[in-house]
Design an enzyme around this catalytic site. Structure first.
Site, PDB file in Angstrom:
ATOM      1  N   HIS A 137       1.022  -1.271   0.318  1.00  0.00           N
ATOM      2  CA  HIS A 137       0.108  -0.044   0.278  1.00  0.00           C
ATOM      3  C   HIS A 137       1.153   1.419  -0.138  1.00  0.00           C
ATOM      4  O   HIS A 137       1.994   1.361   0.902  1.00  0.00           O
ATOM      5  CB  HIS A 137      -1.096   0.190   1.166  1.00  0.00           C
ATOM      6  CG  HIS A 137      -0.476   0.090   2.897  1.00  0.00           C
ATOM      7  ND1 HIS A 137      -0.860   1.246   3.260  1.00  0.00           N
ATOM      8  CD2 HIS A 137      -0.229  -0.423   3.381  1.00  0.00           C
ATOM      9  CE1 HIS A 137       0.181   1.608   4.580  1.00  0.00           C
ATOM     10  NE2 HIS A 137       0.650   0.506   4.945  1.00  0.00           N
ATOM     11  N   GLU A 183      -5.440   1.906   2.262  1.00  0.00           N
ATOM     12  CA  GLU A 183      -5.247   0.536   3.241  1.00  0.00           C
ATOM     13  C   GLU A 183      -5.649   0.875   4.651  1.00  0.00           C
ATOM     14  O   GLU A 183      -6.384   0.203   5.201  1.00  0.00           O
ATOM     15  CB  GLU A 183      -3.740  -0.075   3.086  1.00  0.00           C
ATOM     16  CG  GLU A 183      -3.680  -0.971   3.199  1.00  0.00           C
ATOM     17  CD  GLU A 183      -3.274  -1.406   5.085  1.00  0.00           C
ATOM     18  OE1 GLU A 183      -2.952  -1.806   6.160  1.00  0.00           O
ATOM     19  OE2 GLU A 183      -2.697   0.347   5.269  1.00  0.00           O
ATOM     20  N   HIS A 312       1.839   4.694  13.131  1.00  0.00           N
ATOM     21  CA  HIS A 312       0.975   6.040  12.344  1.00  0.00           C
ATOM     22  C   HIS A 312       1.223   7.292  13.538  1.00  0.00           C
ATOM     23  O   HIS A 312       0.515   7.811  14.347  1.00  0.00           O
ATOM     24  CB  HIS A 312      -0.373   5.562  13.143  1.00  0.00           C
ATOM     25  CG  HIS A 312      -0.657   4.358  11.809  1.00  0.00           C
ATOM     26  ND1 HIS A 312      -2.013   4.181  12.085  1.00  0.00           N
ATOM     27  CD2 HIS A 312      -0.449   4.052  11.362  1.00  0.00           C
ATOM     28  CE1 HIS A 312      -2.397   2.655  11.320  1.00  0.00           C
ATOM     29  NE2 HIS A 312      -1.175   2.988  10.830  1.00  0.00           N
ATOM     30  N   ASP A 331      16.414  -7.487  -0.210  1.00  0.00           N
ATOM     31  CA  ASP A 331      16.554  -8.811  -0.893  1.00  0.00           C
ATOM     32  C   ASP A 331      15.348 -10.346  -1.207  1.00  0.00           C
ATOM     33  O   ASP A 331      15.696 -10.897  -1.636  1.00  0.00           O
ATOM     34  CB  ASP A 331      18.129  -9.304  -0.706  1.00  0.00           C
ATOM     35  CG  ASP A 331      18.837  -8.332  -0.984  1.00  0.00           C
ATOM     36  OD1 ASP A 331      18.293  -7.541  -2.265  1.00  0.00           O
ATOM     37  OD2 ASP A 331      20.192  -7.836  -0.067  1.00  0.00           O
TER      38      ASP A 331
END
Length: 524
Positions: A137, A183, A312, A331
């Site tokens: 997202h 999202e 958040h 990776d």
């Protein structure tokens, strides 16, 4: 990542309105897409046979994060749904993808009175009926720039996509990357995307890799628990999720980093995919949870502190990233893409059968079958469904090996009933040297009246017998969906072997269908 307070997933979003939007971006020359040549042998799960994934530069990933930070700073401090910083983020990512030769589409939707956007990027080539999606997202919360949540996942999959273009990867599966909108509002963008696919287009998606928060400062190394091996929480993902989990765990094991399972709890964009039976997986370095003493011993970091102290919050900036975790996870993403997309290393075909001609497979070779219908046959299968797809057309060409090819008057007219049905290949002379790999496409489909007594099994029989695939039923609908697997059969080098396939409806009456296609043995 979605906060726990929000509902886990939405399967209907009546408030969303669809349009397709072409966003303004700075024009740039498109790189020529790679040539698509002859079909290549698939090798899902055969990491020793696929082309090595490139090292993803953490500096390049962090450069994308710096740009996302700059976008947030210039647009009120965030990149949230419905805010100009989100649209600017989409344009930034899309500009890189268009220049690299991807085919991009921006899908718009409406939620909460604001327009949101999903960015979808397809790499040319690969099997359109076997799509591997890689998603993250792109939106932040309104409180801050969202650099770990989830600029980290977005930047890591962007740099992986650009590596696909730089190397001219020609995968067996079709590759599709996605950056989801809204999202943080409840998986709105990914849910909208999945719910608005046709049944046929949904069936083409055979895996979804999700990367949400992969650079947490006090990082853990979590892998979505596709097989529910930790035995807790939400249970396993759809069939095929365990393969994704195994591939990612293999990468971390190879660099000496222990991992732990994390549940499919519905907090990120895999939710709408697993709700539709699409295999999923990915990595996660932790959000607002607190690292335990045992986890600090395992991974380092600070026990008693949150994995992401800026979760958040306004402090989720470029200073809120653990470079080592970001590097390792970037990776790992490339490793999973290269392995699961089945870009095979060169090998010499030893024996193959696409079932377009009769090559001598023998039904009921031991005369011990008990099934009363749905016997294995080489045929042109008719597509059937009963709420979910139960029988598919051949993966390639017109023919495959299938349990009762005719569609019949209903989905259950030609399925496996009453016990076991088996079929055996002609004798196959294997060379005496080299690495020998068997690969094939398959599916097992059933309705929710199935049980663990129902199965599809493939064995190689020579001087000994080796089981190379077992898929068991469950009391849930499992849609028919072609998957590809491979196995090292070098232990049979120099022998004459046969491939033995059996399927069973071995418990109470249930609707069971199975098929095999594109069998290949290579020497490398």
């Amino acid at each position: 990542m979605l906060h726990l307070r929000r509902s886990r997933r939405r399967t209907t979003l009546a408030s969303l309105a669809a349009t397709l939007l072409v966003l303004p971006i700075t024009a740039s020359a498109h790189a020529a897409p790679p040539a698509t040549g002859a079909a290549r042998p698939a090798a899902h799960g055969a990491a020793d046979r696929v082309l090595a994934a490139p090292d993803i530069s953490v500096a390049a990933v962090k450069a994308h994060l710096a740009q996302l930070q700059s976008i947030a700073t210039a647009n009120g401090g965030n990149r949230a749904h419905g805010r100009p910083g989100y649209l600017a983020s989409v344009n930034y990512v899309r500009g890189h993808l268009d220049a690299a030769g991807f085919s991009t589409t921006v899908q718009s939707f409406t939620y909460g009175g604001a327009t949101g956007y999903n960015l979808i990027a397809d790499w040319p080539g690969g099997d359109a009926n076997d799509v591997l999606m890689v998603g993250a997202h792109l939106d932040s919360v309104t409180a801050g720039a969202g650099i770990n949540d989830n600029g980290s996942g977005s930047a890591a999959i962007l740099e992986t996509a650009l590596a696909v273009a730089r190397t001219g990867l020609v995968p067996d599966r079709h590759l599709r990357f996605a950056w989801w909108g809204a999202e943080e509002q409840g998986l709105r963008g990914s849910t909208y995307y999945v719910n608005n696919l046709s049944a046929a287009a949904r069936a083409q998606i055979t895996g979804h890799l999700n990367f949400d928060m992969v650079g947490s400062p006090n990082a853990g190394y979590f892998v979505y628990d596709g097989d529910n091996s930790d035995g807790t929480g939400a249970g396993p993902g759809p069939a095929g999720s365990a393969e994704i989990e195994s591939v990612i765990e293999d990468y971390f094991a190879g660099i000496g980093v222990p991992t732990r399972g994390t549940d499919f709890d519905g907090r990120s964009d895999y939710g709408p995919f697993i709700a539709r039976g699409i295999p999923a997986g990915g990595t996660f370095t932790g959000a607002e949870g607190t690292k335990t003493s045992a986890q600090a011993t395992l991974w380092g970091g600070t026990a008693g502190a949150r994995f992401d102290p800026c979760y958040h919050a306004a402090c989720d900036t470029t200073g809120n990233i653990n470079d080592t975790a970001l590097d390792r996870n970037s990776d790992a993403i490339a490793y999973a893409v290269w392995t699961l997309a089945a870009a095979p290393a060169p090998g010499t075909p030893v024996w193959s059968d696409g079932f377009e001609t009769a090559t001598g497979w023998t039904p009921n070779p031991s005369t011990a079958d008990t099934a009363t219908s749905g016997a294995w046959e080489r045929g042109t299968p008719g597509a059937t469904s009963s709420g979910v797809a139960t029988q598919l057309t051949a993966r390639t060409g017109a023919y495959d090996l299938v349990t009762g090819a005719a569609a019949g008057s209903s989905a259950g007219a030609g399925d496996v009933d009453g016990g076991i049905t088996s079929v055996r290949s002609p004798a196959i002379a294997l060379p005496s040297s080299g690495t020998l790999t068997l690969s094939f496409a398959y599916y097992l489909a059933h309705l929710n009246n199935a049980s663990s007594a129902d199965y599809l099994r493939v064995r190689v029989v020579g001087s000994t017998t080796s089981t190379v695939l077992t898929v068991t039923g469950t009391a849930a609908n499992r849609a028919a969906s072609w998957a590809v697997t491979s196995a090292d059969v070098s232990a049979f080098a120099g022998q004459s072997v046969r491939i033995l396939v059996d399927a069973a409806d071995a418990s109470t009456a249930s609707l069971v269908e199975a098929a095999i296609d594109d069998v290949l043995i290579t020497q490398s």
